[in-house]
Design a protein around this motif. Structure first.
Motif, short mmCIF file in Angstrom:
data_model
loop_
_atom_site.label_atom_id
_atom_site.label_comp_id
_atom_site.label_asym_id
_atom_site.label_seq_id
_atom_site.Cartn_x
_atom_site.Cartn_y
_atom_site.Cartn_z
N VAL A 15 0.86 -1.18 0.00
CA VAL A 15 0.00 0.00 0.00
C VAL A 15 0.90 1.23 0.00
N THR A 16 0.74 2.08 -1.00
CA THR A 16 1.56 3.29 -1.08
C THR A 16 0.73 4.55 -1.24
N SER A 17 -0.56 4.45 -0.92
CA SER A 17 -1.40 5.64 -0.92
C SER A 17 -2.67 5.37 -0.12
N LEU A 18 -3.24 6.46 0.34
CA LEU A 18 -4.54 6.43 1.02
C LEU A 18 -5.39 7.53 0.40
N ASP A 19 -6.62 7.22 0.05
CA ASP A 19 -7.53 8.21 -0.50
C ASP A 19 -8.01 9.17 0.58
N THR A 20 -8.47 10.33 0.17
CA THR A 20 -9.12 11.26 1.09
C THR A 20 -10.25 10.52 1.80
N GLY A 21 -10.30 10.62 3.10
CA GLY A 21 -11.35 9.96 3.89
C GLY A 21 -11.11 8.50 4.19
N ALA A 22 -9.94 7.97 3.82
CA ALA A 22 -9.66 6.54 4.02
C ALA A 22 -9.77 6.11 5.48
N ALA A 23 -9.49 7.01 6.41
CA ALA A 23 -9.54 6.64 7.83
C ALA A 23 -10.94 6.26 8.28
N ALA A 24 -11.96 6.70 7.56
CA ALA A 24 -13.34 6.40 7.94
C ALA A 24 -13.89 5.18 7.22
N GLY A 25 -13.09 4.58 6.33
CA GLY A 25 -13.59 3.45 5.56
C GLY A 25 -12.92 2.15 5.93
N ASP A 26 -13.08 1.16 5.05
CA ASP A 26 -12.42 -0.12 5.24
C ASP A 26 -10.93 0.04 5.03
N LEU A 27 -10.15 -0.57 5.89
CA LEU A 27 -8.70 -0.47 5.82
C LEU A 27 -8.12 -1.71 5.12
N PRO A 28 -7.01 -1.55 4.41
CA PRO A 28 -6.43 -2.68 3.69
C PRO A 28 -5.74 -3.69 4.61
N GLY A 29 -5.75 -4.95 4.19
CA GLY A 29 -5.05 -6.00 4.92
C GLY A 29 -5.45 -6.06 6.37
N LYS A 30 -4.45 -6.14 7.24
CA LYS A 30 -4.70 -6.23 8.68
C LYS A 30 -4.52 -4.88 9.38
N ALA A 31 -4.57 -3.80 8.61
CA ALA A 31 -4.39 -2.46 9.19
C ALA A 31 -5.52 -2.14 10.17
N PHE A 32 -5.19 -1.33 11.19
CA PHE A 32 -6.16 -0.92 12.19
C PHE A 32 -5.74 0.41 12.80
N HIS A 33 -6.68 1.05 13.44
CA HIS A 33 -6.41 2.29 14.17
C HIS A 33 -6.28 2.01 15.66
N VAL A 34 -5.44 2.80 16.32
CA VAL A 34 -5.50 2.91 17.77
C VAL A 34 -6.12 4.26 18.07
N ARG A 35 -6.57 4.43 19.29
CA ARG A 35 -7.25 5.67 19.66
C ARG A 35 -6.33 6.88 19.52
N ASN A 36 -6.89 7.94 18.93
CA ASN A 36 -6.18 9.21 18.94
C ASN A 36 -6.42 9.88 20.29
N ASP A 37 -5.89 11.05 20.49
CA ASP A 37 -6.06 11.71 21.78
C ASP A 37 -7.44 12.32 21.97
N GLY A 38 -8.30 12.22 20.96
CA GLY A 38 -9.71 12.57 21.11
C GLY A 38 -10.55 11.36 21.45
N SER A 39 -9.89 10.24 21.74
CA SER A 39 -10.51 8.96 22.14
C SER A 39 -11.27 8.26 21.02
N GLU A 40 -10.93 8.58 19.77
CA GLU A 40 -11.56 7.93 18.62
C GLU A 40 -10.54 7.06 17.89
N LYS A 41 -11.01 5.99 17.30
CA LYS A 41 -10.16 5.16 16.45
C LYS A 41 -10.36 5.62 15.01
N GLY A 42 -9.50 6.51 14.57
CA GLY A 42 -9.61 7.11 13.26
C GLY A 42 -8.90 8.44 13.25
N PHE A 43 -9.27 9.28 12.31
CA PHE A 43 -8.66 10.60 12.16
C PHE A 43 -9.47 11.65 12.88
#
Length: 173
Positions: free
Chosen positions: A88-116
């Motif tokens: 994976v060498t790119s992410l589309d605008t808004g990718a953080a709110a959609g399905d992530l490739p492979g085994k990718a995942f978010h950890v919580r940001n400092d706003g307590s959300e898993k995403g952007f």
């Protein structure tokens, strides 16, 4: 209460040196103010990012957005995306709110959300810098799970980062 304080140093200058590679964006211009899409109160959308030239041996990526200028001793993590596959060498605008490739995942940001979480500095505060960083990782998995904190992800990156690509936007409320 005043929030006037000195400008904090570039946080990546304080880490061990690594190889560098290139990251670009259709949504963020290096050193320029963020557009409405990347501001929490206006769009709150993760930016498009593309990267190239990662070091040989890269087996995965971690993508982060960090604001060192938040009025806290530890800054503010806006985005922590872990275990992006090496192909994976790119992410589309808004990718953080959609399905992530492979085994990718978010950890919580400092706003307590898993995403952007977009820029949201205190009104009247100094200009804040938002470091969008693609970290080339030497392992297929960073070795953390989605309950890890951004600080734990960053700690693990200290030992597994082969290179960094950095793009910095700014914002002032």
């Amino acid at each position: 209460m005043s929030i006037e304080r000195p400008v904090k140093p570039d946080p990546y200058d304080l880490l061990p040196a690594t190889a560098s590679f290139t990251v670009t964006s259709e949504d963020v211009a290096d050193g320029q103010p963020l557009g409405p899409g990347q501001v929490a109160s206006e769009g709150n959308i993760s930016p498009q990012l593309s990267w190239s030239g990662a070091p040989e041996g890269t087996k995965s990526y971690v993508v982060t957005c960090f604001d060192p200028d938040a009025p806290t001793p530890s800054g503010f993590w806006h985005w922590v995306l872990v275990d992006l596959p090496a192909d994976v060498t790119s992410l589309d605008t808004g990718a953080a709110a959609g399905d992530l490739p492979g085994k990718a995942f978010h950890v919580r940001n400092d706003g307590s959300e898993k995403g952007f979480m977009g820029a949201a500095p205190p009104p009247g505060d100094q200009v804040h810098r938002y470091y969008f960083v693609v970290h080339a990782v030497s392992e297929e998995s960073l070795g953390v799970d989605d309950d890890a904190s951004a600080a734990v992800v960053s700690f693990n990156l200290a030992f597994k980062t082969l290179g960094r690509a950095i793009l910095t936007g700014t914002y002032q409320h």
